[in-house]
Scaffold this motif. Sequence first.
Motif, mmCIF file in Angstrom:
data_model
loop_
_atom_site.group_PDB
_atom_site.id
_atom_site.type_symbol
_atom_site.label_atom_id
_atom_site.label_comp_id
_atom_site.label_asym_id
_atom_site.label_seq_id
_atom_site.Cartn_x
_atom_site.Cartn_y
_atom_site.Cartn_z
ATOM 1 N N THR A 297 0.919 -1.265 -0.062
ATOM 2 C CA THR A 297 0.012 -0.140 0.052
ATOM 3 C C THR A 297 0.916 1.193 -0.033
ATOM 4 O OG1 THR A 297 -1.825 -1.192 1.148
ATOM 5 C CG2 THR A 297 -1.991 1.152 1.248
ATOM 6 N N LEU A 298 1.942 1.438 0.892
ATOM 7 C CA LEU A 298 2.535 2.500 0.985
ATOM 8 C C LEU A 298 3.590 2.756 -0.131
ATOM 9 C CD1 LEU A 298 4.221 1.912 4.422
ATOM 10 C CD2 LEU A 298 2.430 3.491 3.849
ATOM 11 N N VAL A 299 3.987 1.740 -0.999
ATOM 12 C CA VAL A 299 4.788 1.984 -2.237
ATOM 13 C C VAL A 299 3.851 2.281 -3.362
ATOM 14 C CG1 VAL A 299 5.971 0.777 -3.797
ATOM 15 C CG2 VAL A 299 6.368 0.174 -1.579
ATOM 16 N N TYR A 300 2.631 1.779 -3.363
ATOM 17 C CA TYR A 300 1.707 2.178 -4.389
ATOM 18 C C TYR A 300 1.153 3.764 -4.247
ATOM 19 C CZ TYR A 300 -2.283 1.802 -7.529
ATOM 20 O OH TYR A 300 -3.181 2.014 -8.662
ATOM 21 N N TRP A 301 1.123 4.141 -2.928
ATOM 22 C CA TRP A 301 0.480 5.249 -2.549
ATOM 23 C C TRP A 301 1.532 6.368 -3.100
ATOM 24 C CZ3 TRP A 301 0.785 7.770 2.832
ATOM 25 C CH2 TRP A 301 0.013 8.964 3.017
ATOM 26 N N MET A 302 2.967 5.956 -2.685
ATOM 27 C CA MET A 302 3.953 6.970 -3.187
ATOM 28 C C MET A 302 3.768 7.269 -4.589
ATOM 29 S SD MET A 302 5.950 8.705 -1.267
ATOM 30 C CE MET A 302 5.217 8.553 0.494
ATOM 31 N N THR A 303 3.862 6.279 -5.315
ATOM 32 C CA THR A 303 3.690 6.235 -6.841
ATOM 33 C C THR A 303 2.432 7.046 -7.213
ATOM 34 O OG1 THR A 303 5.063 4.269 -7.002
ATOM 35 C CG2 THR A 303 3.965 4.931 -8.971
ATOM 36 N N ASP A 304 1.395 6.668 -6.590
ATOM 37 C CA ASP A 304 0.236 7.244 -6.969
ATOM 38 C C ASP A 304 0.184 8.733 -6.497
ATOM 39 O OD1 ASP A 304 -2.459 6.905 -7.793
ATOM 40 O OD2 ASP A 304 -3.077 6.893 -5.822
ATOM 41 N N MET A 305 0.798 9.441 -5.832
ATOM 42 C CA MET A 305 1.054 10.808 -5.747
ATOM 43 C C MET A 305 1.764 11.497 -6.928
ATOM 44 S SD MET A 305 2.328 11.459 -1.668
ATOM 45 C CE MET A 305 1.125 11.050 -0.373
ATOM 46 N N ALA A 306 2.405 10.678 -7.390
ATOM 47 C CA ALA A 306 3.063 11.378 -8.733
ATOM 48 C C ALA A 306 2.125 11.425 -9.816
ATOM 49 C CB ALA A 306 3.970 10.328 -9.502
ATOM 50 N N LEU A 307 0.937 10.448 -9.856
ATOM 51 C CA LEU A 307 -0.057 10.431 -10.779
ATOM 52 C C LEU A 307 -1.201 11.569 -10.456
ATOM 53 C CD1 LEU A 307 -0.459 6.578 -11.342
ATOM 54 C CD2 LEU A 307 0.646 8.385 -12.851
ATOM 55 N N ALA A 308 -1.500 11.547 -9.076
ATOM 56 C CA ALA A 308 -2.145 12.726 -8.558
ATOM 57 C C ALA A 308 -1.960 13.854 -8.903
ATOM 58 C CB ALA A 308 -2.467 12.682 -6.881
ATOM 59 N N ILE A 309 -0.571 14.397 -8.973
ATOM 60 C CA ILE A 309 -0.010 15.695 -9.562
ATOM 61 C C ILE A 309 -0.256 15.903 -10.703
ATOM 62 C CG2 ILE A 309 2.180 16.951 -9.889
ATOM 63 C CD1 ILE A 309 3.239 15.958 -7.440
ATOM 64 N N LEU A 310 -0.110 14.927 -11.842
ATOM 65 C CA LEU A 310 -0.432 15.004 -13.001
ATOM 66 C C LEU A 310 -1.974 15.191 -13.421
ATOM 67 C CD1 LEU A 310 1.788 12.268 -14.581
ATOM 68 C CD2 LEU A 310 2.303 14.589 -14.674
ATOM 69 N N LEU A 311 -2.800 14.579 -12.341
ATOM 70 C CA LEU A 311 -4.294 14.649 -12.620
ATOM 71 C C LEU A 311 -4.544 16.075 -11.997
ATOM 72 C CD1 LEU A 311 -7.092 13.225 -12.950
ATOM 73 C CD2 LEU A 311 -6.912 12.484 -10.660
ATOM 74 N N GLY A 312 -4.209 16.437 -11.113
ATOM 75 C CA GLY A 312 -4.394 17.766 -10.488
ATOM 76 C C GLY A 312 -4.190 18.876 -11.761
ATOM 77 N N SER A 313 -2.969 18.691 -12.095
ATOM 78 C CA SER A 313 -2.473 19.577 -13.137
ATOM 79 C C SER A 313 -3.490 19.687 -14.580
ATOM 80 C CB SER A 313 -1.361 19.522 -13.487
ATOM 81 O OG SER A 313 -0.405 19.532 -12.643
ATOM 82 N N SER A 314 -3.902 18.458 -14.844
ATOM 83 C CA SER A 314 -4.612 18.210 -15.961
ATOM 84 C C SER A 314 -6.081 19.002 -15.630
ATOM 85 C CB SER A 314 -4.764 16.892 -16.267
ATOM 86 O OG SER A 314 -3.785 16.197 -16.642
ATOM 87 N N LEU A 315 -6.587 18.678 -14.715
ATOM 88 C CA LEU A 315 -7.981 19.421 -14.424
ATOM 89 C C LEU A 315 -7.500 20.709 -14.051
ATOM 90 C CD1 LEU A 315 -9.477 16.942 -11.529
ATOM 91 C CD2 LEU A 315 -9.814 17.116 -14.204
#
Length: 283
Positions: A203-221
């Motif tokens: 979970t923790l490893v996936y969460w770290m990687t997911d934060m990078a995708l969240a930044i891309l998602l937030g910037s896209s929106l």
Amino acid sequence: MSELIAQRSITRKWRKHLPWSSLLGCIILVFSLLMAFFPHWVAPFDPLKFDFRAILKGPSLQHLFGTDNFGRDIFSRVIYAYHIDLQIAFFTTLFPMVFGTLVGLLVGYYGGIAETLFQRIVDAVVTFPLLVLVIAIVAILGPGLNSMYIAVGIIYWVFYARLIAGEVSIQKRLEYVAAGKVMGYSPMRIIFRHVLPNVITTTLVYWMTDMALAILLGSSLGYLGLGAQPPTAEWGVLIASGKNFMDTAWWITIFPGIAIVLTGLGFSLFGDLLSDWLRPGSR
């Protein structure tokens, strides 16, 4: 003396096994956190202040990243955007991580009808691209960061739950779970005191990687006008504000884009380091 020798041995071992990419990820992550909490230490100007005497000025010693069509300093806006974009990375993923982990633990352990129903939910979610679903929900709720948090939370917990459910379905067949049942432990005790510590690494490893995708998602929106709203200093908003000036003022768009790439890279590399460090037998 023996303690000093042991400490030096651990330090040499850490340096030997710490690749340059992981070190780079740590540096980027620490820098990003410092910029998020203390942007005023670095930013020389107010990110929202107009200066009509400095409209569309190119990069210079006074304005390192140039200025935009309102004379605002791009370097200051990029620095202050760390606060918003790291906030997006954290709050966008926190609820899906916590709730998805809890659902995955229960579904993976109990199986049966719960697993069948959960699989139907997974099939319904993965049928559509994540961004399309998020845009649809945000369009209903209205643009803004809170709407984005709600939209992602409604959808993205499914991916954490699916990941953890798969891990738990493997763990529950191991001997320590059977031993717990024989000793009369309750299912909740087995799940949260014995199974959870063995799957939390994933979970923790996936969460770290997911934060990078969240930044891309937030910037896209933000770019689409559905996330952070102007004049907020947010990387997606900055890129959107410069899209009409690419021929004459490329710096408005390029520098926020570089910040997105570097910050996402930092989270990804740190996630790889965390994976290696938490892997059994790595220490």
